[in-house]
Scaffold this active site. Structure first.
Site, PDB file in Angstrom:
ATOM      1  N   HIS A 151       0.829  -1.209   0.000  1.00 44.89           N
ATOM      2  CA  HIS A 151       0.000   0.000   0.000  1.00 44.89           C
ATOM      3  C   HIS A 151       0.864   1.260   0.000  1.00 44.89           C
ATOM      4  O   HIS A 151       2.099   1.185  -0.006  1.00 44.89           O
ATOM      5  CB  HIS A 151      -0.952   0.003   1.202  1.00 44.89           C
ATOM      6  CG  HIS A 151      -0.278  -0.055   2.545  1.00 44.89           C
ATOM      7  ND1 HIS A 151       0.560   0.930   3.022  1.00 44.89           N
ATOM      8  CD2 HIS A 151      -0.315  -1.002   3.528  1.00 44.89           C
ATOM      9  CE1 HIS A 151       0.992   0.625   4.219  1.00 44.89           C
ATOM     10  NE2 HIS A 151       0.489  -0.556   4.558  1.00 44.89           N
ATOM     11  N   CYS A 159       2.999  -4.781   6.675  1.00 38.25           N
ATOM     12  CA  CYS A 159       2.776  -4.690   5.234  1.00 38.25           C
ATOM     13  C   CYS A 159       4.033  -4.168   4.532  1.00 38.25           C
ATOM     14  O   CYS A 159       5.060  -3.925   5.151  1.00 38.25           O
ATOM     15  CB  CYS A 159       1.602  -3.759   4.944  1.00 38.25           C
ATOM     16  SG  CYS A 159       0.040  -4.284   5.694  1.00 38.25           S
TER      17      CYS A 159
END
Length: 339
Positions: A151, A159
């Site tokens: 992202h 992440c």
């Protein structure tokens, strides 16, 4: 009756709301914030054209933790994939090695299949796509975790975070790949570039067997410039299996297809890695021996000077000792005057 009717109506409304929420996470939506539908810049389209590709062609994404880079490869008119662009990974969580459990703040490693349903145009981190963790391999090992994304926003909690500009372009490339009729693209995540030098540098890692496992898929792509077909059997990755249909993740592995070049490379790399590991072991032993010898010499020198100090102290301390002895016996010293 009225109460039952309203309960059912409420349940239907909740289901519809959930359905819309899921659709917003899994489809390219229209209206509102249109960042997920922004066209690719003309320079990107021209760059693809220059390498014999188009936005609609297939793509492969490769990520390397230690180097903090994400690569986008695009399929060309020759049928093979060429590196199109490299993006900086702003941040990732944890250390080198795979993810094991929910909450360990570790970013995953391995091979993943990204479908349109994993794209997230409404991400709180600008734009995102889900890595698909846990995949078949992860589940076979009982690994847990959810919402492991690539992202934007340059902030990671398990992440892989890109810049907003970076994820916007990667997202658009993926979107156009799906619009071109491709049902998925392959995501390959590695701890580092899988050279024997890097493998040897991390030879003592507890993840070495896992890294050797995924290295075969890495090397296949390096040699053929086409993504390997991957599956899981005997709780390990298998690349280009001869069997058709999904494999039992814990069952026996069928034969796999290895090109002569791949077989030769894997064998040569294994020998090179063993030689580098042995050289590293010998170097570590030499260093340890040198440090031990240096320590022994230091202790000997300290002991020598300590002995000298004690002897000098003894010489200067003799008169005091004499005086003490005379005081005890009452005998006159050489300097005592008679009346």
């Amino acid at each position: 009756m009225t109460a039952t009717f309203f309960h059912r109506l409420g349940a239907i409304i909740i289901l519809l709301w959930l359905g819309l929420g899921l659709a917003a996470c899994s489809n390219f939506v229209k209206g509102g914030d249109n960042r997920h539908n922004v066209p690719l810049p003309g320079s990107v389209v021209q760059g693809l054209r220059n390498m014999g590709s188009t936005p609609n062609e297939g793509m492969v994404v490769r990520m390397f933790k230690e180097e903090s880079v994400l690569e986008v490869w695009k399929k060309t008119s020759s049928g093979t994939y060429n590196l199109f662009k490299t993006y900086e990974i702003c941040a990732y969580s944890g250390d080198l090695g795979p993810k094991f459990k929910e909450g360990d703040r570790q970013s995953p490693e391995g091979f993943y299949t990204i479908t349109p349903g994993l794209m997230n145009p409404r991400s709180s981190y600008y734009l995102a796509f889900n890595t698909g963790f846990p995949n078949k391999f992860d589940r076979a090992h009982g690994r847990t975790g959810s919402d492991l994304m690539v992202h934007g926003d340059c902030s990671s909690r398990g992440c892989y975070a890109m810049t907003d500009a970076g994820i916007a372009e990667i997202y658009a490339l993926a979107r156009e790949t799906f619009k071109g009729g491709n049902s998925s693209f392959q995501l390959q995540i590695f701890p580092f570039r899988m050279t024997t030098a890097n493998m040897a540098k991390h030879a003592t890692s507890p993840h070495m067997d896992f890294w050797k496992d995924i290295k075969e898929g890495h090397d296949y792509f390096e040699l053929t410039k086409t993504p390997p077909v991957w599956d899981v059997c005997e709780k390990q990755y298998i690349f280009n299996p001869t069997a058709t249909g999904p494999l039992d993740a814990a069952g026996p592995c069928p034969p796999s297809v290895q090109t002569p070049a791949l077989t030769a490379k894997l064998k040569a790399d294994e020998a090179d890695l063993a030689a580098k590991a042995e050289a590293a072991r010998l170097a570590a032993e030499r260093k340890a021996a040198e440090e031990a010898a240096l320590k022994a010499r230091g202790e000997a020198v300290n002991g020598f000077f300590s002995g000298i100090g004690e002897n000098i102290g003894g010489l200067f301390g003799a008169p005091d000792a004499q005086a003490g002895a005379q005081a005890t016996t009452g005998m006159p010293t050489a300097t005592t005057q008679r009346p």
